[in-house]
Design an enzyme around this catalytic site. Sequence first.
Site, PDB file in Angstrom:
ATOM      1  N   GLU A 177      32.329   7.498  12.979  1.00  0.00           N
ATOM      2  CA  GLU A 177      33.405   6.624  12.516  1.00  0.00           C
ATOM      3  C   GLU A 177      33.657   5.489  13.518  1.00  0.00           C
ATOM      4  OE1 GLU A 177      37.419   8.181  12.679  1.00  0.00           O
ATOM      5  OE2 GLU A 177      37.891   7.314  10.731  1.00  0.00           O
ATOM      6  N   SER A 183      42.955   6.294   0.403  1.00  0.00           N
ATOM      7  CA  SER A 183      43.941   5.508   1.117  1.00  0.00           C
ATOM      8  C   SER A 183      43.195   4.482   1.969  1.00  0.00           C
ATOM      9  CB  SER A 183      44.771   6.425   2.014  1.00  0.00           C
ATOM     10  OG  SER A 183      45.441   5.652   2.978  1.00  0.00           O
ATOM     11  N   GLU A 191      52.066   3.692   1.322  1.00  0.00           N
ATOM     12  CA  GLU A 191      51.018   3.349   0.355  1.00  0.00           C
ATOM     13  C   GLU A 191      51.151   4.208  -0.904  1.00  0.00           C
ATOM     14  OE1 GLU A 191      47.058   3.904   1.820  1.00  0.00           O
ATOM     15  OE2 GLU A 191      46.125   3.002   0.066  1.00  0.00           O
ATOM     16  N   LYS A 224      33.712  11.763  13.998  1.00  0.00           N
ATOM     17  CA  LYS A 224      34.490  10.693  14.633  1.00  0.00           C
ATOM     18  C   LYS A 224      33.581   9.778  15.455  1.00  0.00           C
ATOM     19  CE  LYS A 224      38.722  11.788  13.365  1.00  0.00           C
ATOM     20  NZ  LYS A 224      39.442  10.878  12.451  1.00  0.00           N
ATOM     21  N   GLU A 240      33.196  -1.683  10.582  1.00  0.00           N
ATOM     22  CA  GLU A 240      34.564  -2.133  10.267  1.00  0.00           C
ATOM     23  C   GLU A 240      35.521  -1.916  11.430  1.00  0.00           C
ATOM     24  OE1 GLU A 240      32.249  -0.352   8.214  1.00  0.00           O
ATOM     25  OE2 GLU A 240      33.773   0.936   7.331  1.00  0.00           O
ATOM     26  N   CYS A 297      40.823  20.175  10.816  1.00  0.00           N
ATOM     27  CA  CYS A 297      40.227  19.748  12.090  1.00  0.00           C
ATOM     28  C   CYS A 297      40.107  20.889  13.087  1.00  0.00           C
ATOM     29  CB  CYS A 297      41.060  18.638  12.704  1.00  0.00           C
ATOM     30  SG  CYS A 297      41.262  17.242  11.596  1.00  0.00           S
ATOM     31  N   CYS A 331      41.753  10.593   6.525  1.00  0.00           N
ATOM     32  CA  CYS A 331      41.723  10.904   7.957  1.00  0.00           C
ATOM     33  C   CYS A 331      40.414  11.513   8.414  1.00  0.00           C
ATOM     34  CB  CYS A 331      42.827  11.890   8.311  1.00  0.00           C
ATOM     35  SG  CYS A 331      44.426  11.330   7.806  1.00  0.00           S
ATOM     36  N   GLU A 382      50.550   5.619   5.215  1.00  0.00           N
ATOM     37  CA  GLU A 382      49.989   6.265   4.025  1.00  0.00           C
ATOM     38  C   GLU A 382      51.104   6.688   3.064  1.00  0.00           C
ATOM     39  OE1 GLU A 382      46.305   8.348   4.825  1.00  0.00           O
ATOM     40  OE2 GLU A 382      47.045  10.002   3.619  1.00  0.00           O
TER      41      GLU A 382
END
Lengths: 596, 394
Positions: free
Chosen positions: A372, A330, A286, A369, A377, A526, A310, A283
């Site tokens: 996710e 990102s 990036e 999560k 993907e 988190c 994230c 990142e």
Amino acid sequence: MTTKIKIIINDKQIEVAEGSSIVDAAVCAGVIIPTLCFHKDLCVAGNCRVCVVEIAGQKRLSAACATPCEEGMEILTNSLKVRNARKQIIELLLSEHNADCTLCYKNGNCELQKLASDYKIMTQDFIQLAPLRKYQIDHYSPSMIKDDSKCIRCQRCVRTCAEIQGVSALTAAYKGDRMKIATFFEKPMNDVVCTNCGQCINHCPTGALVERNYIEEVWDALANKDKFVIVQTAPAVRVGLGEELGFEPGTRVTGKMVAALKRLGFDAVMDTDFSADLTIMEEGSELLMRLKKVLVDHDPNVKLPLATSCSPAWIKYIEHMYPDYLDHLSTCKSPQQMFGALVKTYYAKHFNLNPENIVSVSIMPCTAKKFEANRPEMHDSGYRDVDYVLTTRELAIMIKQAGIDFLKLDDRSFDQIMGASTGAGVIFGATGGVMEAALRTAYELVTGREVPFENLNIMPVRGMEGVREASILIENPLPDWSFLEGVELKCAVAHGLVNAKSLMDSIVSGESQYHFIEIMACPGGCLGGGGQPIPTNPEIRRKRALAIYAEDQGMPLRKSHQNPEILKIYSEFLTEPLSEVSHHLLHTHYTPRERF
Amino acid sequence: MTPGYDLKRVDFIFQTESDWKEILQKSLSRPPAELINELISSELKGRGGAGFPTGLKWKLAADELSPIKYIICNADEGEPGTFKDREILSKVPMKVLTAMAVCGFVIGSLEAYIYLRGEYFFLKPALNKAIQEFQATCHDLNFDFRIKLFMGAGAYICGEETALFESMEGKRGEPRNKPPYPTSFGYLGKPTVINNVETLAHTYTIFKYGAKRFYDLGVQYSRGSKLFSVSGDSPKPGIYELELGMSLLDFVHDFGDGDTKAVQVGGASGFLVPQKRFAETTIGFQGKLTGISLPTGGSMMLFNSSRSMYNVLDNYLEFFREESCGQCTPCRVGCQQLLNGIKAVKRGEKTGQYLDKLLRLTETMQYTAKCGLGQSVANSFSSIVENFREEMIY
């Protein structure tokens, strides 16, 4: 100066600040008034009426959470009238509640159950209302389960979703006996604007909202001799897990957690902090690439600010709410998914394992999560990258089931080759941590010098303010980065989606010009995630944050690019940040979604 | 007719409204403090049912320093058995509008709303026309007072003042915690005077004739006249303006069908008075004169001996179970328990003693419910169960 007023609570005279509620004042008098709908994170609702108290001179009882103290007020919190009323209200709640306590996931951590126990509700004279309704459990979401039969209509979830997250996926619907907490048109939870953040779960006093648990699936995998079960643990888990197992909030239990996981039978115990460091490499690169494309090439297709990716609840939020701004995200996967993709490729190759036989488990402070890991993907390894996501709470349950005396465990270390990490990876668990970690690496990459903050601690991005800003002036960069000379890198950090909204709105309106923004969906980052131990409140989150930063401070290495295993993976497998392999395994894309 | 029968008809409210411009002009030329004193000395109390002194309400709002204040006419007339406000708004809307403007002048507000019950949609065109005409006159008087119509959507609870504000603000109609009270924190958080339609109409009378004419009617604590919506087993149902303080016995003599078994005073949220207590019951506000004095929003439902009081209560409870906003425990769950409870007793699934548990429950509801709805379910429940216990069981 706040004016002090005198009041009397149960014969005890005390002084309190004018405007304090009776609930708060009682604490000063050493009196605990039971509450249900009240929560320190939320505005006062005053709808459960469990906290009623008697005020001298008033015939009716008052809700202690919603009534401000007045000079000379005489309050009785335990009179016969109060006790009778309170007990009857608890009975009413129980009559409407599907009180199959022994069959309930929240058995043992339920505020209604505790009240029933405290007030010794031994008989149920009222007519049981729950069986008269046709309740359907909503288990469509990969992250959570909503069971209206357990709901006591305190509306904490409604207030959480609105006030902390600004999403309002859950609202009160209908009236009277039909009143319930519902989604838009009562669609299933996976089909609405819900971000899976799990904050509603953290704030639900009963078992009406719980995470979808994968405990049995993981036990099955552990028992299967043909499977090689790998586990990764997120940074915030190590500062929360202890609360479920007998430690005070803010206790770091990293070594004990690793020891417990090994006892549970995981074949390899590794650290998401490793892939957090990897995220910084990707990142950070990036960010610098985007800065170059914007500042030097004036490429109109490259967007700034770059936003972190994230937090999967933040990702789903922006997909719903700002679908035109997905180019700002990102492309880096979250540390969990980077790890997952590498486990079944790099790790498997290194140890000569058949990826088909690897079961990849992650322990996360997060319910999003779970969603996710389930995204289409996330199969870049050729398999499902992360098979099962467990929350901090689920891990605690497994440790208890296994009969492990957690308090007595000796510390153990993470396994290699994806177990080493730096302090930069640890602070991913706190709001502002990704920003701080990225700046530590990016600044050094560009200038060859450490970030100009004492002890590498970038204090402006730390703290619990909803939105925080910081800027770093870049001077004397290395020759490759000369275009950044004199550029003031502007950053912003937001946590809690309601704050993300205000930050995004300021970007959309053009009022704010940032280069890099970090957004975490949950309050405190988190460490306040939807999968963390219950209860949560500002004080507990503050303690967890202190633990995170203490963990960082205690690490020998505190910059991601110093992590030896990171250097190793680039030399042996990925070649360099943003390489073709990286792009294939570590980067992703996003999906615009409808706004309901 | 019994000796001493004396039921005084009054005719203020539906008296012509053609002089509204004159009353408006006259009132706007008086000092606001004088108008408030006029109201206070009239001892007018709110006619929606709760009976808060109107003059004091205006004074509290007038004393607030906020540059923005609101006036709201509560026309969400939803109490079962009440239909007087509809008549006022159809027959003498100008009186209500004038009273609102005078209130605006007194408290320093230029913005007013009429919250009209959803079911009264048919009144909308005529009311809007009246408002247009009224505003034009205000404009001519250099008093830029604006009144808007806001349509309710059919929820009984939105007649509760704070739920009404929430509804107007586009939110779910749920009562707020009090304090703060509307006069300091009302619609959009601003000081707000919210008055019932009839209350406003009475202020018109007071501004027109002076406080004394009004005060001379009625009895101590209950001054003036009041509109009554008479329904049920009566040969002459309708709307009547009567002096407060009347005995229920006199009322029944005039309006009953000769076989009156009980009267429900104040709608579903009011009290049921059995025949044996007619004589000792007077209709008015707090302060006991002889026997019991019952406040009322004006609903008088008469029941004769053909009526089952069980069915009456069942009907009320079904209404409350549905119309509770569902927010607070005592009201949401309490109403369900009461309804299911009397059904179970009737079916013999619970013994008669269960009614005592339910009576204790209504006491808890009265003490702990968040708003007037849940608090007042106890009124009809206890007065019916206590007086007609055998009808509940057999």
